[in-house]
Design a protein around this motif. Structure first.
Motif, PDB file in Angstrom:
ATOM      1  N   ARG A   1     -14.419 -30.092  77.659  1.00 54.25           N
ATOM      2  CA  ARG A   1     -14.076 -29.505  76.354  1.00 54.25           C
ATOM      3  C   ARG A   1     -12.548 -29.500  76.250  1.00 54.25           C
ATOM      4  NH1 ARG A   1     -18.817 -29.296  73.755  1.00 54.25           N
ATOM      5  NH2 ARG A   1     -20.292 -27.765  74.528  1.00 54.25           N
TER       6      ARG A   1
ATOM      7  N   GLY B   1     -19.228 -22.029  76.428  1.00 53.34           N
ATOM      8  CA  GLY B   1     -19.101 -23.160  75.519  1.00 53.34           C
ATOM      9  C   GLY B   1     -17.691 -23.712  75.420  1.00 53.34           C
TER      10      GLY B   1
ATOM     11  N   TRP C   1     -17.927 -23.710  85.179  1.00 55.39           N
ATOM     12  CA  TRP C   1     -18.889 -23.987  84.104  1.00 55.39           C
ATOM     13  C   TRP C   1     -20.292 -24.198  84.688  1.00 55.39           C
ATOM     14  CZ3 TRP C   1     -21.435 -28.768  83.695  1.00 55.39           C
ATOM     15  CH2 TRP C   1     -22.258 -28.901  82.578  1.00 55.39           C
TER      16      TRP C   1
ATOM     17  N   ARG D   1     -23.867 -22.483  83.834  1.00 52.30           N
ATOM     18  CA  ARG D   1     -25.056 -23.219  83.381  1.00 52.30           C
ATOM     19  C   ARG D   1     -26.256 -22.905  84.268  1.00 52.30           C
ATOM     20  NH1 ARG D   1     -24.984 -26.309  78.414  1.00 52.30           N
ATOM     21  NH2 ARG D   1     -27.054 -26.799  79.135  1.00 52.30           N
TER      22      ARG D   1
ATOM     23  N   GLY E   1     -23.192 -17.543  71.036  1.00 49.88           N
ATOM     24  CA  GLY E   1     -23.794 -18.849  70.738  1.00 49.88           C
ATOM     25  C   GLY E   1     -25.068 -18.745  69.926  1.00 49.88           C
ATOM     26  N   GLY E   2     -25.766 -17.613  70.028  1.00 53.60           N
ATOM     27  CA  GLY E   2     -27.117 -17.576  69.487  1.00 53.60           C
ATOM     28  C   GLY E   2     -27.342 -16.800  68.209  1.00 53.60           C
TER      29      GLY E   2
ATOM     30  N   THR F   1     -25.943 -18.743  64.810  1.00 53.77           N
ATOM     31  CA  THR F   1     -26.635 -20.024  64.577  1.00 53.77           C
ATOM     32  C   THR F   1     -28.082 -19.794  64.114  1.00 53.77           C
ATOM     33  OG1 THR F   1     -26.957 -20.012  66.964  1.00 53.77           O
ATOM     34  CG2 THR F   1     -25.339 -21.557  66.124  1.00 53.77           C
TER      35      THR F   1
ATOM     36  N   THR G   1     -29.367 -20.785  60.294  1.00 49.97           N
ATOM     37  CA  THR G   1     -30.468 -21.745  60.153  1.00 49.97           C
ATOM     38  C   THR G   1     -31.591 -21.137  59.308  1.00 49.97           C
ATOM     39  OG1 THR G   1     -29.847 -22.671  62.274  1.00 49.97           O
ATOM     40  CG2 THR G   1     -32.003 -23.299  61.442  1.00 49.97           C
TER      41      THR G   1
ATOM     42  N   ARG H   1     -15.770 -32.334  72.364  1.00 47.71           N
ATOM     43  CA  ARG H   1     -15.770 -32.699  73.788  1.00 47.71           C
ATOM     44  C   ARG H   1     -14.402 -33.244  74.162  1.00 47.71           C
ATOM     45  NH1 ARG H   1     -20.888 -33.806  76.144  1.00 47.71           N
ATOM     46  NH2 ARG H   1     -22.430 -32.613  74.982  1.00 47.71           N
TER      47      ARG H   1
ATOM     48  N   GLY I   1     -27.461 -30.852  70.419  1.00 48.20           N
ATOM     49  CA  GLY I   1     -26.390 -31.513  71.153  1.00 48.20           C
ATOM     50  C   GLY I   1     -26.903 -32.487  72.199  1.00 48.20           C
ATOM     51  N   PHE I   2     -25.989 -32.930  73.060  1.00 53.27           N
ATOM     52  CA  PHE I   2     -26.259 -34.073  73.934  1.00 53.27           C
ATOM     53  C   PHE I   2     -25.878 -33.784  75.392  1.00 53.27           C
ATOM     54  CE2 PHE I   2     -25.687 -35.637  69.709  1.00 53.27           C
ATOM     55  CZ  PHE I   2     -26.506 -36.748  69.597  1.00 53.27           C
TER      56      PHE I   2
ATOM     57  N   ARG J   1     -23.965 -30.896  78.296  1.00 52.88           N
ATOM     58  CA  ARG J   1     -23.542 -29.693  77.570  1.00 52.88           C
ATOM     59  C   ARG J   1     -24.487 -29.365  76.422  1.00 52.88           C
ATOM     60  NH1 ARG J   1     -17.599 -28.198  79.190  1.00 52.88           N
ATOM     61  NH2 ARG J   1     -18.396 -26.164  78.620  1.00 52.88           N
TER      62      ARG J   1
ATOM     63  N   CYS K   1     -27.207 -27.577  74.231  1.00 57.60           N
ATOM     64  CA  CYS K   1     -27.341 -26.130  74.031  1.00 57.60           C
ATOM     65  C   CYS K   1     -28.349 -25.525  75.013  1.00 57.60           C
ATOM     66  CB  CYS K   1     -27.813 -25.892  72.606  1.00 57.60           C
ATOM     67  SG  CYS K   1     -28.198 -24.179  72.255  1.00 57.60           S
ATOM     68  N   PRO K   2     -27.918 -24.572  75.859  1.00 57.84           N
ATOM     69  CA  PRO K   2     -28.876 -23.981  76.801  1.00 57.84           C
ATOM     70  C   PRO K   2     -29.827 -22.989  76.135  1.00 57.84           C
ATOM     71  CG  PRO K   2     -26.708 -22.990  77.063  1.00 57.84           C
ATOM     72  CD  PRO K   2     -26.555 -24.048  76.019  1.00 57.84           C
TER      73      PRO K   2
HETATM   74  C1  HEM Z   1     -30.198 -22.847  65.517  1.00 60.29           C
HETATM   75  C2  HEM Z   1     -29.750 -22.475  66.666  1.00 60.29           C
HETATM   76  C3  HEM Z   1     -28.782 -23.255  67.495  1.00 60.29           C
HETATM   77  C4  HEM Z   1     -28.221 -24.477  67.283  1.00 60.29           C
HETATM   78  C5  HEM Z   1     -28.445 -25.409  66.110  1.00 60.29           C
HETATM   79  C6  HEM Z   1     -27.350 -24.749  68.404  1.00 60.29           C
HETATM   80  C7  HEM Z   1     -26.628 -25.908  68.560  1.00 60.29           C
HETATM   81  C8  HEM Z   1     -25.738 -26.140  69.589  1.00 60.29           C
HETATM   82  C9  HEM Z   1     -24.937 -27.335  69.723  1.00 60.29           C
HETATM   83  C10 HEM Z   1     -24.966 -28.517  68.777  1.00 60.29           C
HETATM   84  C11 HEM Z   1     -24.177 -27.181  70.831  1.00 60.29           C
HETATM   85  C12 HEM Z   1     -23.136 -28.172  71.358  1.00 60.29           C
HETATM   86  C13 HEM Z   1     -23.763 -29.052  72.389  1.00 60.29           C
HETATM   87  C14 HEM Z   1     -22.891 -30.225  72.763  1.00 60.29           C
HETATM   88  O1  HEM Z   1     -21.700 -30.066  73.098  1.00 60.29           O
HETATM   89  O2  HEM Z   1     -23.411 -31.363  72.725  1.00 60.29           O
HETATM   90  C15 HEM Z   1     -24.489 -25.899  71.409  1.00 60.29           C
HETATM   91  C16 HEM Z   1     -23.910 -25.388  72.547  1.00 60.29           C
HETATM   92  C17 HEM Z   1     -24.202 -24.156  73.054  1.00 60.29           C
HETATM   93  N1  HEM Z   1     -25.172 -23.272  72.595  1.00 60.29           N
HETATM   94 FE1  HEM Z   1     -26.357 -23.524  71.006  1.00 60.29          FE
HETATM   95  N2  HEM Z   1     -27.403 -23.697  69.272  1.00 60.29           N
HETATM   96  C18 HEM Z   1     -28.260 -22.765  68.753  1.00 60.29           C
HETATM   97  C19 HEM Z   1     -28.626 -21.564  69.316  1.00 60.29           C
HETATM   98  C20 HEM Z   1     -28.179 -21.117  70.517  1.00 60.29           C
HETATM   99  C21 HEM Z   1     -28.688 -19.958  71.209  1.00 60.29           C
HETATM  100  C22 HEM Z   1     -29.850 -19.079  70.727  1.00 60.29           C
HETATM  101  C23 HEM Z   1     -27.934 -19.805  72.349  1.00 60.29           C
HETATM  102  C24 HEM Z   1     -28.055 -18.792  73.426  1.00 60.29           C
HETATM  103  C25 HEM Z   1     -29.158 -18.156  73.712  1.00 60.29           C
HETATM  104  C26 HEM Z   1     -26.963 -20.879  72.373  1.00 60.29           C
HETATM  105  C27 HEM Z   1     -26.005 -21.067  73.338  1.00 60.29           C
HETATM  106  C28 HEM Z   1     -25.170 -22.168  73.416  1.00 60.29           C
HETATM  107  C29 HEM Z   1     -24.140 -22.345  74.436  1.00 60.29           C
HETATM  108  C30 HEM Z   1     -23.800 -21.361  75.567  1.00 60.29           C
HETATM  109  C31 HEM Z   1     -23.536 -23.588  74.212  1.00 60.29           C
HETATM  110  C32 HEM Z   1     -22.411 -24.231  75.018  1.00 60.29           C
HETATM  111  C33 HEM Z   1     -22.981 -25.060  76.139  1.00 60.29           C
HETATM  112  C34 HEM Z   1     -21.914 -25.672  77.030  1.00 60.29           C
HETATM  113  O3  HEM Z   1     -20.792 -25.894  76.579  1.00 60.29           O
HETATM  114  O4  HEM Z   1     -22.231 -25.963  78.201  1.00 60.29           O
HETATM  115  N3  HEM Z   1     -27.144 -21.651  71.249  1.00 60.29           N
HETATM  116  N4  HEM Z   1     -25.458 -25.296  70.643  1.00 60.29           N
END
Ligand code: HEM
Length: 549
Positions: free
Chosen positions: A140, A156, A164, A168, A342-343, A346, A350, A413, A475-476, A479, A481-482
């Motif tokens: 990142r 994130g 990191w 994870r 993160g959660g 979003t 949605t 990224r 995402g991809f 990284r 989304c956990p």
């Molecule tokens: C509609 C709901 C959600 C969408 C559309 C979404 C989408 C995403 C996307 C696109 C990424 C970036 C991935 C990448 O870099 O390729 C991401 C990362 C992340 N999301 Fe979500 N997310 C959602 C809900 C959540 C929830 C519920 C949580 C936690 C319980 C969460 C925790 C995270 C975290 C911690 C990252 C960073 C991961 C990293 O950098 O290693 N997200 N998410």
């Protein structure tokens, strides 16, 4: 080489000085300029042009050595330092990137205020780079605001590396598919609480939806049962999210990166608002990190039955002999707070996008409700056991993720190594790699009439074979989304519960006229429909009875 890098950096700074001060004056207030000013600007522009040419030459040589003669990916020409910012739709950059993509292809190089940016518009290229070459593309960008605002605990935003990875692992332990299944009763319970909120005050549907999203996260993460209104822990966490989305955007981080002294202006001095906000955010972050965590610890001591939660499971799984250099309490707090950051937003946005779709496409709503009536009936409310029998609802969910994605540019990224892709050089390090989920989900070669909300596209029909849903809304690669399993289930629970019980229809004004709703969005790190009014009509008389059970 060191000398040439030094020259480049000195000239860059001089460039910044010339660019920001004088060029802005020329373009913004030309009518105020006097003859002497005009001469000074002409003189400066001359120096600017000479230095630009000199620097371009240096960069060319320096870059050429660095890249072994390979070209960077194609992209629009920019003006020195400013790069391609002029011409970029700043509030909806994905629109500009899609336009560029039509001309330059799926991989584009551009420059924004001295920052190298690579935009990927194409899903296959994204898979090739972010998944198949994930050891290179899982970083990142370094954002100076992370430490300044006390948010460096956020998984994130972390650099790719051991720290990191530790985070994870904890996410995997607490949110992987099998564990997430155990949270389904909570998700159904909170979705029904949302429906009860609508019975009481349908006009406050946004608040009820926010409460649902936040309280699912608080229950899963801390085993904390948030109050439906004005919960003190939720309020602080929401304030933190608000600050995160408005004050700590990547654009602001880039500005501070380009003009670092902004971060050091004392809070009492004009222009010191940023530092003041940073201090406030740091204070708030401390509370959001510690208070819910302390709640879990106290409960583990005092309660007869401990509410299962991600934090309590992580505490149970601690093994001090294997913790090495890390203070595990601090790390668990960081992971738990990241779950909220993160959660909550979003999930909320949605659901909001889904409600907008139901208002604009009433025929889809009607079809979805027919399916629920057929499968579930009116004697009970839908549950996860019905999910395999509700394919059209599944289509509505997939289409909600595709139609307007809440993070159209995902999270940026950075590369940890330089790379070569199809003969193009991708530099290492301080480059931003942006993946345009928006361009991928609106690709007309893949989705017919991509601007329309059409769950039918996922089903075979005469003369039209089914389209495959977009498979990367979360995402991809490494990284990804956990929280994807939890998010998917929370949104499904919200959608199916709402459709089963309420008809979502246009509001009417005082004169009985329908209040039109437009497809308009507030943009930023996350994209949310602009606030609108609508009505929720109970679909049958027994709804109240079912909800009070
Ligand atoms: C509609 C709901 C959600 C969408 C559309 C979404 C989408 C995403 C996307 C696109 C990424 C970036 C991935 C990448 O870099 O390729 C991401 C990362 C992340 N999301 Fe979500 N997310 C959602 C809900 C959540 C929830 C519920 C949580 C936690 C319980 C969460 C925790 C995270 C975290 C911690 C990252 C960073 C991961 C990293 O950098 O290693 N997200 N998410």
């Amino acid at each position: 080489m060191v000398w040439s890098a030094f020259q480049v950096s000195v000239l860059d700074r001089f460039w910044d000085w010339l660019g920001t001060d004088h060029i802005i004056a020329l373009f913004s207030r030309p009518w105020c300029l006097e003859t002497s000013d005009t001469w000074r600007i002409a003189e400066n522009l001359y120096i600017y042009a000479c230095i630009s040419l000199h620097t371009l030459a240096l960069r060319y040589c320096h870059g050429h050595v660095r890249r072994g003669g390979l070209p960077l990916p194609p992209g629009p020409y920019g003006i020195p330092w400013v790069g391609n910012v002029i011409g970029l739709d700043v509030s909806q950059p994905w629109l500009t990137y899609t336009k560029w993509g039509k001309f330059y292809g799926g991989l584009i190089y551009s420059k924004m205020l001295g920052q190298d940016v690579i935009v990927i518009n194409d899903e296959q290229i994204t898979i090739e780079l972010l998944e198949r070459r994930s050891t290179v593309y899982s970083g990142r960008p370094v954002l100076v605001t992370n430490e300044l605002f006390g948010i460096d605990f956020n998984t994130g935003l972390m650099q790719y590396g051991l720290h990191w990875r530790l985070h994870r692992k904890m996410f995997h332990a607490g949110l992987r598919a099998e564990v997430a299944e155990g949270y389904r009763p909570i998700q159904i319970d909170k979705a029904r609480q949302f429906l009860r909120g609508l019975l009481k005050s349908p006009e406050h549907f946004e608040e009820h939806m926010k409460t649902m999203s936040a309280s699912i996260i608080m229950a899963i993460t801390y085993g904390y049962d948030a109050k439906p209104e004005d919960d003190p822990l939720v309020k602080k966490a929401e304030d933190m999210v608000k600050m995160f989305l408005t004050e700590i955007t990547p654009e602001r981080a880039a500005l501070i990166g380009a003009i670092p002294f902004l971060a050091y202006i004392p809070s009492w001095f004009p222009g010191g608002r940023y530092r003041q906000r940073a201090m406030e955010c740091k204070e708030l972050a401390k509370k959001v990190l510690t208070e819910p965590y302390e709640f879990v610890k106290q409960h583990r001591v005092s309660a007869s039955t401990v509410q299962k939660s991600m934090v309590s499971d992580l505490l149970d799984a601690r093994n001090p002999s294997k913790e090495g250099q890390y203070d595990m309490e601090k790390e668990i707090m960081g992971v738990a707070t990241t779950v909220f950051l993160g959660g909550a937003e979003t999930t909320y946005t949605t659901l909001y996008i889904f409600i907008l779709a139901m208002l604009l496409y009433p025929e889809v709503q009607h079809k979805a409700q027919e399916e629920i009536d057929r499968v579930v009936g009116c004697e009970r409310l839908p549950d996860f056991k019905d999910r395999p029998n509700l394919p059209y609802i599944e289509g509505v969910l997939r289409e909600t993720f595709r139609w307007h994605h809440t993070s159209p540019m995902s999270l940026p990224r950075a590369t940890t190594e330089s790379d070569v892709y199809k003969g193009y050089y991708i530099p290492k390090g301080e480059i931003r790699i942006l993946t345009s989920i928006r361009a991928m989900t609106r690709d007309p070669t893949r989705f017919a009439s991509p601007e329309r909300f059409m769950p039918e596209r996922y089903f075979d029909s005469p003369g039209h074979p089914a389209e495959k849903p977009f498979s990367h809304p979360f995402g991809f690669g490494r990284r990804v989304c956990p929280g994807r399993y939890v998010a998917d289930a929370s949104i499904w629970a919200g959608i199916v519960s709402l459709l089963a019980t309420y008809r979502i229809v246009h509001a009417k004004d005082e004169s009985g006229k329908v209040v039109e709703v437009k497809e308009e969005f507030d943009t930023g790190l996350s994209v949310c429909p602009k606030s609108f009014r609508c009505r929720f009509e109970k679909r049958w008389d027994g709804v109240e009875g079912l909800l009070s059970d």
